[in-house]
Design a protein around this motif. Sequence first.
Motif, PDB file in Angstrom:
ATOM      1  N   PRO A   1       0.820  -1.209   0.000  1.00  0.00           N
ATOM      2  CA  PRO A   1       0.000   0.000   0.000  1.00  0.00           C
ATOM      3  C   PRO A   1       0.858   1.265   0.000  1.00  0.00           C
ATOM      4  CG  PRO A   1      -0.796  -1.579   1.624  1.00  0.00           C
ATOM      5  CD  PRO A   1       0.541  -2.073   1.149  1.00  0.00           C
ATOM      6  N   ALA A   2       0.307   2.340  -0.526  1.00  0.00           N
ATOM      7  CA  ALA A   2       1.052   3.596  -0.652  1.00  0.00           C
ATOM      8  C   ALA A   2       1.655   4.045   0.673  1.00  0.00           C
ATOM      9  CB  ALA A   2       0.131   4.680  -1.217  1.00  0.00           C
ATOM     10  N   ALA A   3       0.924   3.850   1.768  1.00  0.00           N
ATOM     11  CA  ALA A   3       1.388   4.321   3.070  1.00  0.00           C
ATOM     12  C   ALA A   3       2.633   3.599   3.563  1.00  0.00           C
ATOM     13  CB  ALA A   3       0.270   4.187   4.107  1.00  0.00           C
ATOM     14  N   THR A   4       2.964   2.445   2.979  1.00  0.00           N
ATOM     15  CA  THR A   4       4.129   1.682   3.432  1.00  0.00           C
ATOM     16  C   THR A   4       5.402   2.050   2.684  1.00  0.00           C
ATOM     17  OG1 THR A   4       3.793  -0.149   1.872  1.00  0.00           O
ATOM     18  CG2 THR A   4       2.597  -0.250   3.976  1.00  0.00           C
ATOM     19  N   LEU A   5       5.289   2.882   1.648  1.00  0.00           N
ATOM     20  CA  LEU A   5       6.454   3.254   0.857  1.00  0.00           C
ATOM     21  C   LEU A   5       7.133   4.476   1.462  1.00  0.00           C
ATOM     22  CD1 LEU A   5       4.980   2.844  -2.734  1.00  0.00           C
ATOM     23  CD2 LEU A   5       6.287   1.165  -1.408  1.00  0.00           C
ATOM     24  N   PRO A   6       8.461   4.487   1.550  1.00  0.00           N
ATOM     25  CA  PRO A   6       9.158   5.639   2.139  1.00  0.00           C
ATOM     26  C   PRO A   6       9.020   6.879   1.255  1.00  0.00           C
ATOM     27  CG  PRO A   6      10.741   4.056   1.260  1.00  0.00           C
ATOM     28  CD  PRO A   6       9.398   3.406   1.174  1.00  0.00           C
ATOM     29  N   GLN A   7       8.799   8.031   1.896  1.00  0.00           N
ATOM     30  CA  GLN A   7       8.612   9.288   1.186  1.00  0.00           C
ATOM     31  C   GLN A   7       9.512  10.359   1.773  1.00  0.00           C
ATOM     32  OE1 GLN A   7       4.531  10.515   0.780  1.00  0.00           O
ATOM     33  NE2 GLN A   7       3.773   8.412   0.554  1.00  0.00           N
ATOM     34  N   LEU A   8       9.825  11.354   0.929  1.00  0.00           N
ATOM     35  CA  LEU A   8      10.712  12.433   1.337  1.00  0.00           C
ATOM     36  C   LEU A   8      10.325  13.683   0.561  1.00  0.00           C
ATOM     37  CD1 LEU A   8      13.395  13.409   2.739  1.00  0.00           C
ATOM     38  CD2 LEU A   8      14.579  12.641   0.663  1.00  0.00           C
ATOM     39  N   GLU A   9      10.319  14.827   1.235  1.00  0.00           N
ATOM     40  CA  GLU A   9      10.105  16.101   0.550  1.00  0.00           C
ATOM     41  C   GLU A   9      11.350  16.952   0.724  1.00  0.00           C
ATOM     42  OE1 GLU A   9       6.446  18.136   0.928  1.00  0.00           O
ATOM     43  OE2 GLU A   9       5.257  16.309   1.207  1.00  0.00           O
ATOM     44  N   ARG A  10      11.831  17.477  -0.409  1.00  0.00           N
ATOM     45  CA  ARG A  10      13.039  18.296  -0.353  1.00  0.00           C
ATOM     46  C   ARG A  10      13.039  19.278  -1.515  1.00  0.00           C
ATOM     47  NH1 ARG A  10      17.956  14.105  -1.312  1.00  0.00           N
ATOM     48  NH2 ARG A  10      19.105  15.984  -1.858  1.00  0.00           N
ATOM     49  N   GLY A  11      13.212  20.544  -1.227  1.00  0.00           N
ATOM     50  CA  GLY A  11      13.384  21.561  -2.249  1.00  0.00           C
ATOM     51  C   GLY A  11      12.297  21.610  -3.303  1.00  0.00           C
ATOM     52  N   GLY A  12      11.045  21.448  -2.896  1.00  0.00           N
ATOM     53  CA  GLY A  12       9.956  21.503  -3.867  1.00  0.00           C
ATOM     54  C   GLY A  12       9.692  20.202  -4.582  1.00  0.00           C
ATOM     55  N   ALA A  13      10.321  19.126  -4.136  1.00  0.00           N
ATOM     56  CA  ALA A  13      10.121  17.807  -4.738  1.00  0.00           C
ATOM     57  C   ALA A  13       9.562  16.837  -3.707  1.00  0.00           C
ATOM     58  CB  ALA A  13      11.436  17.257  -5.289  1.00  0.00           C
ATOM     59  N   LYS A  14       8.547  16.084  -4.101  1.00  0.00           N
ATOM     60  CA  LYS A  14       8.016  15.002  -3.269  1.00  0.00           C
ATOM     61  C   LYS A  14       8.472  13.696  -3.891  1.00  0.00           C
ATOM     62  CE  LYS A  14       3.797  12.780  -1.615  1.00  0.00           C
ATOM     63  NZ  LYS A  14       2.305  12.765  -1.651  1.00  0.00           N
ATOM     64  N   LEU A  15       9.192  12.876  -3.128  1.00  0.00           N
ATOM     65  CA  LEU A  15       9.797  11.657  -3.639  1.00  0.00           C
ATOM     66  C   LEU A  15       9.209  10.444  -2.948  1.00  0.00           C
ATOM     67  CD1 LEU A  15      13.490  12.924  -3.479  1.00  0.00           C
ATOM     68  CD2 LEU A  15      11.924  13.076  -5.417  1.00  0.00           C
ATOM     69  N   VAL A  16       8.864   9.434  -3.729  1.00  0.00           N
ATOM     70  CA  VAL A  16       8.398   8.151  -3.213  1.00  0.00           C
ATOM     71  C   VAL A  16       9.320   7.071  -3.762  1.00  0.00           C
ATOM     72  CG1 VAL A  16       6.509   6.486  -3.111  1.00  0.00           C
ATOM     73  CG2 VAL A  16       5.997   8.937  -3.149  1.00  0.00           C
ATOM     74  N   VAL A  17       9.958   6.313  -2.880  1.00  0.00           N
ATOM     75  CA  VAL A  17      10.851   5.233  -3.323  1.00  0.00           C
ATOM     76  C   VAL A  17       9.996   3.988  -3.537  1.00  0.00           C
ATOM     77  CG1 VAL A  17      12.900   3.869  -2.807  1.00  0.00           C
ATOM     78  CG2 VAL A  17      12.766   6.265  -2.074  1.00  0.00           C
ATOM     79  N   ILE A  18       9.758   3.666  -4.794  1.00  0.00           N
ATOM     80  CA  ILE A  18       8.889   2.546  -5.152  1.00  0.00           C
ATOM     81  C   ILE A  18       9.582   1.218  -4.913  1.00  0.00           C
ATOM     82  CG2 ILE A  18       7.628   1.470  -7.070  1.00  0.00           C
ATOM     83  CD1 ILE A  18       7.459   4.295  -8.326  1.00  0.00           C
ATOM     84  N   ALA A  19      10.826   1.120  -5.373  1.00  0.00           N
ATOM     85  CA  ALA A  19      11.595  -0.127  -5.210  1.00  0.00           C
ATOM     86  C   ALA A  19      13.068   0.221  -5.112  1.00  0.00           C
ATOM     87  CB  ALA A  19      11.348  -1.067  -6.383  1.00  0.00           C
ATOM     88  N   GLY A  20      13.797  -0.586  -4.357  1.00  0.00           N
ATOM     89  CA  GLY A  20      15.229  -0.365  -4.231  1.00  0.00           C
ATOM     90  C   GLY A  20      15.559   0.725  -3.238  1.00  0.00           C
ATOM     91  N   THR A  21      16.644   1.455  -3.504  1.00  0.00           N
ATOM     92  CA  THR A  21      17.128   2.477  -2.588  1.00  0.00           C
ATOM     93  C   THR A  21      17.367   3.790  -3.318  1.00  0.00           C
ATOM     94  OG1 THR A  21      19.418   1.764  -2.940  1.00  0.00           O
ATOM     95  CG2 THR A  21      18.243   0.787  -1.067  1.00  0.00           C
TER      96      THR A  21
ATOM     97  N   ASP B   1       9.243   7.719  -7.763  1.00  0.00           N
ATOM     98  CA  ASP B   1       8.233   8.645  -8.280  1.00  0.00           C
ATOM     99  C   ASP B   1       8.576  10.014  -7.723  1.00  0.00           C
ATOM    100  OD1 ASP B   1       5.956  10.037  -9.048  1.00  0.00           O
ATOM    101  OD2 ASP B   1       4.640   9.037  -7.605  1.00  0.00           O
ATOM    102  N   ALA B   2       8.846  10.987  -8.605  1.00  0.00           N
ATOM    103  CA  ALA B   2       9.252  12.324  -8.180  1.00  0.00           C
ATOM    104  C   ALA B   2       8.290  13.365  -8.731  1.00  0.00           C
ATOM    105  CB  ALA B   2      10.673  12.624  -8.660  1.00  0.00           C
ATOM    106  N   GLN B   3       7.611  14.058  -7.839  1.00  0.00           N
ATOM    107  CA  GLN B   3       6.719  15.150  -8.230  1.00  0.00           C
ATOM    108  C   GLN B   3       7.399  16.472  -7.881  1.00  0.00           C
ATOM    109  OE1 GLN B   3       2.381  14.503  -7.387  1.00  0.00           O
ATOM    110  NE2 GLN B   3       3.132  12.730  -6.248  1.00  0.00           N
ATOM    111  N   LEU B   4       7.586  17.330  -8.896  1.00  0.00           N
ATOM    112  CA  LEU B   4       8.322  18.568  -8.731  1.00  0.00           C
ATOM    113  C   LEU B   4       7.418  19.773  -8.975  1.00  0.00           C
ATOM    114  CD1 LEU B   4      10.572  16.399  -9.242  1.00  0.00           C
ATOM    115  CD2 LEU B   4      11.854  18.191 -10.426  1.00  0.00           C
ATOM    116  N   ARG B   5       7.489  20.740  -8.071  1.00  0.00           N
ATOM    117  CA  ARG B   5       6.820  22.003  -8.314  1.00  0.00           C
ATOM    118  C   ARG B   5       7.609  22.795  -9.360  1.00  0.00           C
ATOM    119  NH1 ARG B   5       6.370  22.358  -2.462  1.00  0.00           N
ATOM    120  NH2 ARG B   5       7.952  24.010  -2.467  1.00  0.00           N
ATOM    121  N   ALA B   6       6.949  23.720 -10.033  1.00  0.00           N
ATOM    122  CA  ALA B   6       7.633  24.554 -11.028  1.00  0.00           C
ATOM    123  C   ALA B   6       8.825  25.251 -10.371  1.00  0.00           C
ATOM    124  CB  ALA B   6       6.668  25.576 -11.607  1.00  0.00           C
ATOM    125  N   GLY B   7       9.989  25.172 -11.014  1.00  0.00           N
ATOM    126  CA  GLY B   7      11.196  25.794 -10.508  1.00  0.00           C
ATOM    127  C   GLY B   7      12.015  24.930  -9.575  1.00  0.00           C
ATOM    128  N   ALA B   8      11.478  23.805  -9.121  1.00  0.00           N
ATOM    129  CA  ALA B   8      12.211  22.929  -8.200  1.00  0.00           C
ATOM    130  C   ALA B   8      13.394  22.289  -8.905  1.00  0.00           C
ATOM    131  CB  ALA B   8      11.290  21.858  -7.635  1.00  0.00           C
TER     132      ALA B   8
END
Length: 296
Positions: free
Chosen positions: A146-166, A184-191
């Motif tokens: 499930p999505a909630a079990t995947l590690p996530q990180l927000e940094r500098g306007g980017a939201k990162l989800v590590v789907i597999a691996g490191t 999976d990396a979601q970036l705001r404009a300018g990030a």
Amino acid sequence: MTGATPIVERVLEPRTRDLGDFAVRRALPAPGLQTVGPFIFFDHMGPAEFGPGQGVNVRPHPHIGLATVTYLYEGAFMHRDSLGTALVIRPGDVNWMVAGRGIVHSERTPAEARDAAGRARAHGIQTWVALPRHEEEREPSFAHHPAATLPQLERGGAKLVVIAGTAYGLRSPVQVFSPTLYVDAQLRAGAVLDIEPEHAERGCYVAQGIVEIDGKQYATGQFVVLANSAGVVQVRAVEASRLMLAGGAPLDGSRYIDWNFVSSSRERIETAKRDWRERRFAPVPGDDERIPLPGE
């Protein structure tokens, strides 16, 4: 005087493949490039909207020698397989199905994924990860994360989800068989996002938006393969964008690919084709349709 070290090795322009109910953009395998890390198949499906009562209907079909990875942005799939799994995957979840010596599965739009008018949407990424040679004949398995079990990180306007691996100091709970990069990396404009050199082979697929790498812009549908010698690579979002970072350790040799089969042995693929033709694969409980071999 020598030139600067290249950052971008090549840019893959996906080919559109019609799967009947919907079309996909296929980036891997590409002419002259079979894999990036262990990824041997990379499809961007949708975004697609279906009419009332319609949706994705991928009938039961077999796999060997690989792991399939399903990751949705929109919509939902009912996954069924020959192990008896029957489970709905939703956006942000991961389905990791290890085919090994052989598995059969189907994917269909469930009724609950349709809106009040009966319409459904589908958008996401489906990949195949080729198994190392010594794992090709392992027992098949399926894991849902499930999505909630995947590690996530927000940094500098980017939201990162590590789907597999490191990546970025995080490790996904998904079982992998070699060093893997899948984010999976979601970036705001300018990030600006740094793609770190943790993994030997790295690619950046633009699923949505426009980004800039080394002074050049890349848009939706382009798969940017980074040079192995590049260090930290900076990606700047020209507009709000969504990327998939994919790669890892180089695969241990080339593979044969025939229909839904992947193997280091051509003879093994021929055996799998014969087994499917002669109905030796286990069936999918609750879904007794099947896709015949191409041309049959």
